[in-house]
Design an enzyme around this catalytic site. Structure first.
Site, PDB file in Angstrom:
ATOM      1  N   CYS A  30       0.285   3.668   3.000  1.00  0.00           N
ATOM      2  CA  CYS A  30       0.898   2.993   3.930  1.00  0.00           C
ATOM      3  C   CYS A  30       2.381   3.089   4.295  1.00  0.00           C
ATOM      4  CB  CYS A  30       0.512   2.014   4.371  1.00  0.00           C
ATOM      5  SG  CYS A  30      -0.915   0.838   4.318  1.00  0.00           S
TER       6      CYS A  30
ATOM      7  N   CYS B 153       0.835  -1.063   0.147  1.00  0.00           N
ATOM      8  CA  CYS B 153      -0.480   0.191  -0.112  1.00  0.00           C
ATOM      9  C   CYS B 153       1.131   1.142  -0.216  1.00  0.00           C
ATOM     10  CB  CYS B 153      -0.757  -0.263   1.250  1.00  0.00           C
ATOM     11  SG  CYS B 153      -1.838   1.122   1.634  1.00  0.00           S
TER      12      CYS B 153
END
Length: 107
Positions: A33, A30
């Site tokens: 992230c 991600c």
């Protein structure tokens, strides 16, 4: 110090913690992230001794992600006395995450 929360240690490290805990539910794949990783690490250092701050990889700990209904990542969940007290979804500025951490300390 940044903690690594897993299915095996979540109960002891998060739910039974004697201080507030911030869990960053994330995935290595991600991009938002990964953008948040240095911010979470910095907050972990800054709040050391006042709040446990750590990460939980949702790919490796799917049962935890399902238990806490994590449907988008990153998800930042604050815990106090074994209970979630606040949930925030998505990347944010360092100042915003710090503000949320300060609020969590007051709850």
């Amino acid at each position: 110090m940044e903690y690594k929360f897993t299915t095996d240690n979540f109960d002891a490290e998060v739910l039974q913690a004697d201080m507030p805990v911030l869990v960053d539910f994330y995935s290595d794949r991600c991009m938002p992230c990964r953008m948040m990783a240095p911010i979470v690490e910095k907050i972990a250092e800054e709040y050391d001794g006042r709040m446990k701050v750590g990460k939980c990889n949702t790919d490796e700990n799917m049962q935890l992600a399902m238990n806490y209904r994590i449907s988008s990542i990153p998800t930042f969940m604050f815990f106090k006395a074994g209970k979630p007290t606040a949930v925030y979804v998505g990347a944010m500025q360092e100042s915003e995450l710090k503000e949320k951490a300060e609020q969590a300390l007051l709850k």
